[in-house]
Design a protein around this motif. Sequence first.
Motif, PDB file in Angstrom:
ATOM      1  N   TRP A   7      45.551  48.740 -17.442  1.00  0.00           N
ATOM      2  CA  TRP A   7      46.965  48.357 -17.393  1.00  0.00           C
ATOM      3  C   TRP A   7      47.170  47.018 -16.711  1.00  0.00           C
ATOM      4  CZ3 TRP A   7      49.966  47.329 -13.157  1.00  0.00           C
ATOM      5  CH2 TRP A   7      49.445  47.677 -11.900  1.00  0.00           C
ATOM      6  N   THR A   8      46.313  46.660 -15.743  1.00  0.00           N
ATOM      7  CA  THR A   8      46.487  45.383 -15.054  1.00  0.00           C
ATOM      8  C   THR A   8      46.182  44.200 -15.956  1.00  0.00           C
ATOM      9  OG1 THR A   8      44.210  45.491 -14.209  1.00  0.00           O
ATOM     10  CG2 THR A   8      45.950  46.390 -12.813  1.00  0.00           C
ATOM     11  N   THR A   9      45.505  44.457 -17.070  1.00  0.00           N
ATOM     12  CA  THR A   9      45.280  43.418 -18.077  1.00  0.00           C
ATOM     13  C   THR A   9      46.320  43.492 -19.178  1.00  0.00           C
ATOM     14  OG1 THR A   9      42.892  43.472 -17.656  1.00  0.00           O
ATOM     15  CG2 THR A   9      43.624  42.487 -19.726  1.00  0.00           C
ATOM     16  N   ALA A  10      46.623  44.694 -19.640  1.00  0.00           N
ATOM     17  CA  ALA A  10      47.528  44.851 -20.777  1.00  0.00           C
ATOM     18  C   ALA A  10      48.964  44.489 -20.419  1.00  0.00           C
ATOM     19  CB  ALA A  10      47.459  46.289 -21.294  1.00  0.00           C
ATOM     20  N   VAL A  11      49.433  44.879 -19.237  1.00  0.00           N
ATOM     21  CA  VAL A  11      50.838  44.663 -18.895  1.00  0.00           C
ATOM     22  C   VAL A  11      51.204  43.179 -18.818  1.00  0.00           C
ATOM     23  CG1 VAL A  11      52.556  44.961 -17.063  1.00  0.00           C
ATOM     24  CG2 VAL A  11      51.183  46.898 -17.811  1.00  0.00           C
ATOM     25  N   PRO A  12      50.417  42.309 -18.131  1.00  0.00           N
ATOM     26  CA  PRO A  12      50.775  40.885 -18.146  1.00  0.00           C
ATOM     27  C   PRO A  12      50.828  40.294 -19.542  1.00  0.00           C
ATOM     28  CG  PRO A  12      49.169  41.320 -16.420  1.00  0.00           C
ATOM     29  CD  PRO A  12      49.270  42.561 -17.231  1.00  0.00           C
ATOM     30  N   LEU A  13      49.903  40.697 -20.416  1.00  0.00           N
ATOM     31  CA  LEU A  13      49.913  40.175 -21.783  1.00  0.00           C
ATOM     32  C   LEU A  13      51.143  40.660 -22.546  1.00  0.00           C
ATOM     33  CD1 LEU A  13      46.113  40.621 -22.638  1.00  0.00           C
ATOM     34  CD2 LEU A  13      47.301  38.519 -21.971  1.00  0.00           C
ATOM     35  N   LEU A  14      51.494  41.930 -22.385  1.00  0.00           N
ATOM     36  CA  LEU A  14      52.692  42.457 -23.028  1.00  0.00           C
ATOM     37  C   LEU A  14      53.951  41.788 -22.472  1.00  0.00           C
ATOM     38  CD1 LEU A  14      51.855  46.279 -23.187  1.00  0.00           C
ATOM     39  CD2 LEU A  14      51.952  44.663 -25.105  1.00  0.00           C
ATOM     40  N   ALA A  15      53.961  41.552 -21.160  1.00  0.00           N
ATOM     41  CA  ALA A  15      55.117  40.886 -20.549  1.00  0.00           C
ATOM     42  C   ALA A  15      55.264  39.455 -21.061  1.00  0.00           C
ATOM     43  CB  ALA A  15      54.978  40.888 -19.028  1.00  0.00           C
ATOM     44  N   LEU A  16      54.127  38.764 -21.224  1.00  0.00           N
ATOM     45  CA  LEU A  16      54.174  37.403 -21.758  1.00  0.00           C
ATOM     46  C   LEU A  16      54.668  37.408 -23.202  1.00  0.00           C
ATOM     47  CD1 LEU A  16      53.518  34.480 -20.919  1.00  0.00           C
ATOM     48  CD2 LEU A  16      51.273  34.784 -21.980  1.00  0.00           C
ATOM     49  N   LEU A  17      54.243  38.401 -23.986  1.00  0.00           N
ATOM     50  CA  LEU A  17      54.716  38.533 -25.361  1.00  0.00           C
ATOM     51  C   LEU A  17      56.222  38.800 -25.387  1.00  0.00           C
ATOM     52  CD1 LEU A  17      54.170  38.778 -28.403  1.00  0.00           C
ATOM     53  CD2 LEU A  17      53.635  41.212 -28.026  1.00  0.00           C
ATOM     54  N   ALA A  18      56.688  39.678 -24.498  1.00  0.00           N
ATOM     55  CA  ALA A  18      58.127  39.956 -24.415  1.00  0.00           C
ATOM     56  C   ALA A  18      58.901  38.702 -24.033  1.00  0.00           C
ATOM     57  CB  ALA A  18      58.379  41.067 -23.405  1.00  0.00           C
ATOM     58  N   LEU A  19      58.329  37.887 -23.132  1.00  0.00           N
ATOM     59  CA  LEU A  19      58.980  36.632 -22.743  1.00  0.00           C
ATOM     60  C   LEU A  19      59.114  35.694 -23.933  1.00  0.00           C
ATOM     61  CD1 LEU A  19      60.065  34.634 -20.650  1.00  0.00           C
ATOM     62  CD2 LEU A  19      57.691  34.010 -20.124  1.00  0.00           C
ATOM     63  N   ALA A  20      58.044  35.580 -24.734  1.00  0.00           N
ATOM     64  CA  ALA A  20      58.082  34.703 -25.905  1.00  0.00           C
ATOM     65  C   ALA A  20      59.126  35.171 -26.919  1.00  0.00           C
ATOM     66  CB  ALA A  20      56.702  34.647 -26.553  1.00  0.00           C
ATOM     67  N   LEU A  21      59.296  36.494 -27.054  1.00  0.00           N
ATOM     68  CA  LEU A  21      60.222  37.037 -28.053  1.00  0.00           C
ATOM     69  C   LEU A  21      61.677  36.992 -27.592  1.00  0.00           C
ATOM     70  CD1 LEU A  21      58.171  40.153 -29.266  1.00  0.00           C
ATOM     71  CD2 LEU A  21      58.465  37.965 -30.450  1.00  0.00           C
ATOM     72  N   THR A  22      61.915  36.962 -26.278  1.00  0.00           N
ATOM     73  CA  THR A  22      63.291  37.039 -25.771  1.00  0.00           C
ATOM     74  C   THR A  22      63.798  35.743 -25.166  1.00  0.00           C
ATOM     75  OG1 THR A  22      62.439  37.889 -23.643  1.00  0.00           O
ATOM     76  CG2 THR A  22      63.103  39.512 -25.301  1.00  0.00           C
ATOM     77  N   TRP A  23      62.945  34.749 -24.969  1.00  0.00           N
ATOM     78  CA  TRP A  23      63.368  33.509 -24.300  1.00  0.00           C
ATOM     79  C   TRP A  23      64.434  32.796 -25.145  1.00  0.00           C
ATOM     80  CZ3 TRP A  23      62.754  31.649 -19.577  1.00  0.00           C
ATOM     81  CH2 TRP A  23      63.087  30.298 -19.334  1.00  0.00           C
ATOM     82  N   GLY A  24      65.528  32.427 -24.507  1.00  0.00           N
ATOM     83  CA  GLY A  24      66.598  31.713 -25.188  1.00  0.00           C
ATOM     84  C   GLY A  24      67.489  32.598 -26.033  1.00  0.00           C
ATOM     85  N   ARG A  25      67.322  33.913 -25.970  1.00  0.00           N
ATOM     86  CA  ARG A  25      68.133  34.840 -26.748  1.00  0.00           C
ATOM     87  C   ARG A  25      68.896  35.782 -25.808  1.00  0.00           C
ATOM     88  NH1 ARG A  25      63.132  34.492 -29.386  1.00  0.00           N
ATOM     89  NH2 ARG A  25      63.243  33.739 -31.537  1.00  0.00           N
ATOM     90  N   GLU A  26      69.859  36.491 -26.378  1.00  0.00           N
ATOM     91  CA  GLU A  26      70.586  37.510 -25.636  1.00  0.00           C
ATOM     92  C   GLU A  26      70.189  38.875 -26.200  1.00  0.00           C
ATOM     93  OE1 GLU A  26      74.737  36.895 -25.495  1.00  0.00           O
ATOM     94  OE2 GLU A  26      74.586  34.854 -24.681  1.00  0.00           O
ATOM     95  N   PRO A  27      69.177  39.506 -25.646  1.00  0.00           N
ATOM     96  CA  PRO A  27      68.674  40.762 -26.209  1.00  0.00           C
ATOM     97  C   PRO A  27      69.646  41.910 -25.983  1.00  0.00           C
ATOM     98  CG  PRO A  27      67.563  40.265 -24.149  1.00  0.00           C
ATOM     99  CD  PRO A  27      68.418  39.079 -24.460  1.00  0.00           C
ATOM    100  N   PRO A  28      69.597  42.940 -26.841  1.00  0.00           N
ATOM    101  CA  PRO A  28      70.436  44.129 -26.625  1.00  0.00           C
ATOM    102  C   PRO A  28      69.981  44.908 -25.399  1.00  0.00           C
ATOM    103  CG  PRO A  28      68.928  44.459 -28.462  1.00  0.00           C
ATOM    104  CD  PRO A  28      68.819  43.015 -28.079  1.00  0.00           C
ATOM    105  N   MET A  29      70.791  45.876 -25.003  1.00  0.00           N
ATOM    106  CA  MET A  29      70.540  46.595 -23.754  1.00  0.00           C
ATOM    107  C   MET A  29      69.199  47.325 -23.762  1.00  0.00           C
ATOM    108  SD  MET A  29      71.430  47.186 -20.741  1.00  0.00           S
ATOM    109  CE  MET A  29      73.026  46.380 -20.828  1.00  0.00           C
ATOM    110  N   VAL A  30      68.822  47.892 -24.905  1.00  0.00           N
ATOM    111  CA  VAL A  30      67.535  48.601 -24.965  1.00  0.00           C
ATOM    112  C   VAL A  30      66.392  47.650 -24.657  1.00  0.00           C
ATOM    113  CG1 VAL A  30      65.960  49.866 -26.459  1.00  0.00           C
ATOM    114  CG2 VAL A  30      68.414  50.285 -26.618  1.00  0.00           C
ATOM    115  N   VAL A  31      66.445  46.457 -25.228  1.00  0.00           N
ATOM    116  CA  VAL A  31      65.396  45.458 -24.974  1.00  0.00           C
ATOM    117  C   VAL A  31      65.431  45.006 -23.515  1.00  0.00           C
ATOM    118  CG1 VAL A  31      64.538  43.172 -25.619  1.00  0.00           C
ATOM    119  CG2 VAL A  31      65.442  44.716 -27.373  1.00  0.00           C
ATOM    120  N   VAL A  32      66.630  44.877 -22.960  1.00  0.00           N
ATOM    121  CA  VAL A  32      66.755  44.483 -21.551  1.00  0.00           C
ATOM    122  C   VAL A  32      66.068  45.499 -20.644  1.00  0.00           C
ATOM    123  CG1 VAL A  32      68.403  44.200 -19.654  1.00  0.00           C
ATOM    124  CG2 VAL A  32      68.849  43.131 -21.858  1.00  0.00           C
TER     125      VAL A  32
END
Length: 361
Positions: A7-32
């Motif tokens: 998890w200490t490897t997977a979570v940072p990568l998933l978090a970085l992917l989430a950052l790339a997908l949500t940066w500059g957007r207004e995500p819905p509450m579920v995504v938040v």
Amino acid sequence: MRRFLNWTTAVPLLALLALALTWGREPPMVVVIIVAVLLAGAVLAAVHHAEVIAHRVGEPFGSLVLAVAVTVIEVALIVSLMISGGEKTATLARDTVFAAVMITCNGIVGLSLLSATLRRRVVAFHAEGTGGALATVATLATLSLVLPTFTTSAQGPEFSPGQLAFAAVASLALYGLFVLTQTVRHRDYFLPVTHDGQAMPTDAHAPRPTTRTATASLGLLLIALVAVVGLAKVESPIIESAVSEAGLPHAVVGVVIALLVLLPETIAAVRAARRDQLQISLNLSLGSAMASIGLTIPAIALASIWLEGPLVLGLGGTHMVLLALTVGVSTLTVVPGRATLLQSGVHLVLFAAFLFLAVSP
């Protein structure tokens, strides 16, 4: 594959992917909500990788790596927001730096002292090293945040271009001198001590990580910190909406984001204190405050070439009183080289006063 599934490897990568997908957007509450969970996981992963690196390189280098890494990313975020935000971000650097100083010098120090003194009645640390760090923080904060309120070369609580250049050079020089002192000339002043003031032996029961493991942790630490700072910015519209609906001052948004960004240092410092390594906690807290000022001011001085509008650095009266009280109380805490539960309570009350006055100025 086993490393990826950790998890200490997977979570940072998933978090970085989430950052790339949500940066500059207004995500819905579920995504938040998902982003908030990944943000918390990235914080915990950052602490883990920072401790791996610290165990490999030893102290005080381990504390320095975490403090500098998170501050560099935070400074990059501040400068990018100031360049794109125009006049409405005139006080962003001041508010962020001041919040970082209060969070680290009162919040993190107070929680670390509380964790340590609940286990032992009296805890010890190096007064020489911690006192030098505190003196550097106090000097940097005064030069960068207090003097602009009283200078007369520019209107308002601002520096003139020449004064800003001097503050930037002085900040870099002081920070560089401190790093030299901490890591080379007087490294022993920043190493953990036992409760009776003697040098603490290194952990012999845990083998040092290999160079390959430490290198991988360094890369994952940087990824986790980028994700922490970026996702905190992604969450900021929700925070702003909540603050606005609650009728709170807009400065509260900066305080909340600063709290999120400084979570890795906070958790790492408290865990070190619970291991009877209070010196590491103090290295982290004061080192983060110092890096926040010593790297932010030069960065915005350079960015001011492109920035439009005013750059407000001077604190108001209330914040100057809190800063002066923090420096005075911290001095009395550091000078004896020993602390009790009372000192933790004093710092936590100061931190609570900062949060309360941010909500009710």
